[in-house]
Scaffold this motif. Structure first.
Motif, PDB file in Angstrom:
ATOM      1  N   ASP A   1     -19.542 -12.670  33.705  1.00 23.03           N
ATOM      2  CA  ASP A   1     -18.111 -12.935  33.569  1.00 23.03           C
ATOM      3  C   ASP A   1     -17.570 -12.292  32.297  1.00 23.03           C
ATOM      4  OD1 ASP A   1     -15.610 -14.507  34.293  1.00 23.03           O
ATOM      5  OD2 ASP A   1     -15.997 -15.276  32.283  1.00 23.03           O
ATOM      6  N   TRP A   2     -18.373 -12.334  31.219  1.00 28.34           N
ATOM      7  CA  TRP A   2     -17.956 -11.706  29.965  1.00 28.34           C
ATOM      8  C   TRP A   2     -17.779 -10.200  30.150  1.00 28.34           C
ATOM      9  CZ3 TRP A   2     -16.166 -13.287  25.377  1.00 28.34           C
ATOM     10  CH2 TRP A   2     -16.166 -12.376  24.330  1.00 28.34           C
ATOM     11  N   VAL A   3     -18.719  -9.574  30.830  1.00 30.81           N
ATOM     12  CA  VAL A   3     -18.649  -8.132  31.060  1.00 30.81           C
ATOM     13  C   VAL A   3     -17.427  -7.790  31.915  1.00 30.81           C
ATOM     14  CG1 VAL A   3     -19.784  -6.178  32.173  1.00 30.81           C
ATOM     15  CG2 VAL A   3     -21.116  -7.744  30.754  1.00 30.81           C
ATOM     16  N   LEU A   4     -17.196  -8.571  32.962  1.00 34.23           N
ATOM     17  CA  LEU A   4     -16.074  -8.283  33.859  1.00 34.23           C
ATOM     18  C   LEU A   4     -14.730  -8.433  33.155  1.00 34.23           C
ATOM     19  CD1 LEU A   4     -17.279  -9.916  37.201  1.00 34.23           C
ATOM     20  CD2 LEU A   4     -17.238  -7.486  36.590  1.00 34.23           C
ATOM     21  N   ARG A   5     -14.671  -9.279  32.120  1.00 31.73           N
ATOM     22  CA  ARG A   5     -13.424  -9.385  31.345  1.00 31.73           C
ATOM     23  C   ARG A   5     -13.029  -8.027  30.787  1.00 31.73           C
ATOM     24  NH1 ARG A   5     -11.653 -14.231  29.733  1.00 31.73           N
ATOM     25  NH2 ARG A   5     -10.609 -13.283  27.954  1.00 31.73           N
ATOM     26  N   GLY A   6     -14.029  -7.258  30.358  1.00 26.81           N
ATOM     27  CA  GLY A   6     -13.742  -5.932  29.822  1.00 26.81           C
ATOM     28  C   GLY A   6     -13.162  -5.003  30.868  1.00 26.81           C
ATOM     29  N   PHE A   7     -13.716  -5.046  32.089  1.00 29.56           N
ATOM     30  CA  PHE A   7     -13.206  -4.198  33.155  1.00 29.56           C
ATOM     31  C   PHE A   7     -11.796  -4.598  33.568  1.00 29.56           C
ATOM     32  CE2 PHE A   7     -17.922  -4.036  34.108  1.00 29.56           C
ATOM     33  CZ  PHE A   7     -18.092  -2.818  33.483  1.00 29.56           C
ATOM     34  N   ARG A   8     -11.438  -5.852  33.298  1.00 31.55           N
ATOM     35  CA  ARG A   8     -10.082  -6.326  33.586  1.00 31.55           C
ATOM     36  C   ARG A   8      -9.155  -6.131  32.388  1.00 31.55           C
ATOM     37  NH1 ARG A   8     -12.728 -11.231  35.058  1.00 31.55           N
ATOM     38  NH2 ARG A   8     -11.497 -12.285  33.436  1.00 31.55           N
ATOM     39  N   GLN A   9      -9.601  -5.383  31.390  1.00 35.86           N
ATOM     40  CA  GLN A   9      -8.817  -5.219  30.163  1.00 35.86           C
ATOM     41  C   GLN A   9      -8.518  -6.566  29.518  1.00 35.86           C
ATOM     42  OE1 GLN A   9      -7.546  -2.562  28.143  1.00 35.86           O
ATOM     43  NE2 GLN A   9      -9.255  -1.634  29.193  1.00 35.86           N
ATOM     44  N   PHE A  10      -9.497  -7.480  29.618  1.00 40.12           N
ATOM     45  CA  PHE A  10      -9.415  -8.778  28.959  1.00 40.12           C
ATOM     46  C   PHE A  10      -8.160  -9.546  29.368  1.00 40.12           C
ATOM     47  CE2 PHE A  10     -11.955  -5.839  26.526  1.00 40.12           C
ATOM     48  CZ  PHE A  10     -13.100  -6.564  26.263  1.00 40.12           C
ATOM     49  N   ASP A  11      -7.647  -9.205  30.575  1.00 38.69           N
ATOM     50  CA  ASP A  11      -6.460  -9.872  31.134  1.00 38.69           C
ATOM     51  C   ASP A  11      -5.260  -9.771  30.198  1.00 38.69           C
ATOM     52  OD1 ASP A  11      -7.929 -10.676  33.434  1.00 38.69           O
ATOM     53  OD2 ASP A  11      -8.751 -12.366  32.303  1.00 38.69           O
ATOM     54  N   ALA A  12      -5.230  -8.723  29.394  1.00 37.70           N
ATOM     55  CA  ALA A  12      -4.101  -8.508  28.486  1.00 37.70           C
ATOM     56  C   ALA A  12      -2.856  -8.105  29.278  1.00 37.70           C
ATOM     57  CB  ALA A  12      -4.441  -7.414  27.471  1.00 37.70           C
ATOM     58  N   PRO A  13      -1.671  -8.420  28.772  1.00 36.85           N
ATOM     59  CA  PRO A  13      -0.447  -8.021  29.479  1.00 36.85           C
ATOM     60  C   PRO A  13      -0.135  -6.536  29.380  1.00 36.85           C
ATOM     61  CG  PRO A  13       0.100  -9.136  27.432  1.00 36.85           C
ATOM     62  CD  PRO A  13      -1.382  -9.260  27.600  1.00 36.85           C
ATOM     63  N   VAL A  14      -0.772  -5.841  28.425  1.00 38.58           N
ATOM     64  CA  VAL A  14      -0.522  -4.416  28.218  1.00 38.58           C
ATOM     65  C   VAL A  14      -1.847  -3.697  28.000  1.00 38.58           C
ATOM     66  CG1 VAL A  14       0.555  -2.682  26.703  1.00 38.58           C
ATOM     67  CG2 VAL A  14       1.759  -4.825  27.208  1.00 38.58           C
ATOM     68  N   CYS A  15      -1.942  -2.499  28.531  1.00 37.49           N
ATOM     69  CA  CYS A  15      -3.072  -1.621  28.239  1.00 37.49           C
ATOM     70  C   CYS A  15      -2.517  -0.265  27.810  1.00 37.49           C
ATOM     71  CB  CYS A  15      -3.969  -1.457  29.469  1.00 37.49           C
ATOM     72  SG  CYS A  15      -5.278  -0.237  29.267  1.00 37.49           S
ATOM     73  N   VAL A  16      -3.039   0.234  26.712  1.00 38.02           N
ATOM     74  CA  VAL A  16      -2.667   1.573  26.248  1.00 38.02           C
ATOM     75  C   VAL A  16      -3.867   2.489  26.476  1.00 38.02           C
ATOM     76  CG1 VAL A  16      -1.870   2.980  24.319  1.00 38.02           C
ATOM     77  CG2 VAL A  16      -1.157   0.569  24.492  1.00 38.02           C
TER      78      VAL A  16
END
Length: 230
Positions: A119-134
């Motif tokens: 689950d920790w690893v998958l958070r990274g693939f989800r961009q940590f569920d951040a509202p913005v990705c640059v």
């Protein structure tokens, strides 16, 4: 957990953390533009300014999260576009592991808990569920230049510090661009660009256990040699 425009530079640098969980709260476009304008004051080799920023939110970012996760779980190989070299070993591996140990201890993730680790690893693939990705890219015509990735690193460091000074948290990561075809499609990144890094951005979640973690740094005595001084 972030900061404000009245912070001194030392306060920004010493208080900044890599943020791995965010509030479900949008970030104004004007504020992101302000942060980028500050970041772009960073130096670049002979003023080449080779970097570009693809700022993604909403549905396009959700599609990237979904595509990244589905492809990773399906066993698709890593397709990052930048050179990574060999896996870390020796002291560099020790520092990598030390960082993970600090974060896992804060999160209460035991060594043998495969479910929580995944689950920790998958958070990274989800961009940590951040509202913005640059997404940081550079001009493909500069491929092969060592100056260009250095310049991208400089502007990205300036970006996360500028964001922190405005109360925003970030984490620089590679997981979010590990499946580059997904990122390229949904961020509409043109072929003349090389995808370098991703930066998750948003308002820090103050209740997430890993967010306050201060990762250990070497001392100046360990990292620096002074030559010619009395």
């Amino acid at each position: 957990m972030g900061g404000n425009p009245d912070q001194k530079y030392d306060e920004v640098v010493l208080s900044r953390r890599s943020i791995r969980s965010y509030l479900d709260k949008p970030v104004p476009r004007a504020l992101i533009a302000e942060v980028l304008a500050l970041a772009m004051r960073s130096p670049s080799s002979m003023n080449t300014q080779p970097y570009h920023f693809h700022v993604i939110t909403g549905e396009p970012l959700d599609r990237i999260r979904k595509g990244n996760t589905e492809r990773i779980l399906a066993g698709e190989p890593d397709s990052r576009e930048f050179r990574r070299g060999e896996p870390f070993a020796g002291k560099h591996r020790d520092r990598q592991v030390g960082c993970a140990v600090q974060l896992f201890e804060a999160m209460g993730i035991e060594r043998g808990d495969k479910e929580k680790r995944q689950d920790w690893v998958l958070r990274g693939f989800r961009q940590f569920d951040a509202p913005v990705c640059v997404i940081v890219t550079y001009d493909r015509e500069l491929s092969g230049s060592d100056d260009t990735p250095f310049d991208c690193g400089a502007v990205t460091t300036a970006l996360v510090n500028a964001a922190w000074s405005r109360g925003l948290g970030c984490v620089i990561n590679s997981q979010g661009i590990m499946q580059s075809p997904v990122v390229r499609e949904h961020a509409r990144i043109p072929d003349d660009q090389v995808i370098m890094k991703a930066v998750a951005m948003g308002w820090p979640d103050p209740d997430f256990p890993a967010n306050p973690v201060k990762i250990t740094r070497r001392s100046v005595d360990e990292a620096a040699r002074f030559i010619g001084f009395g």
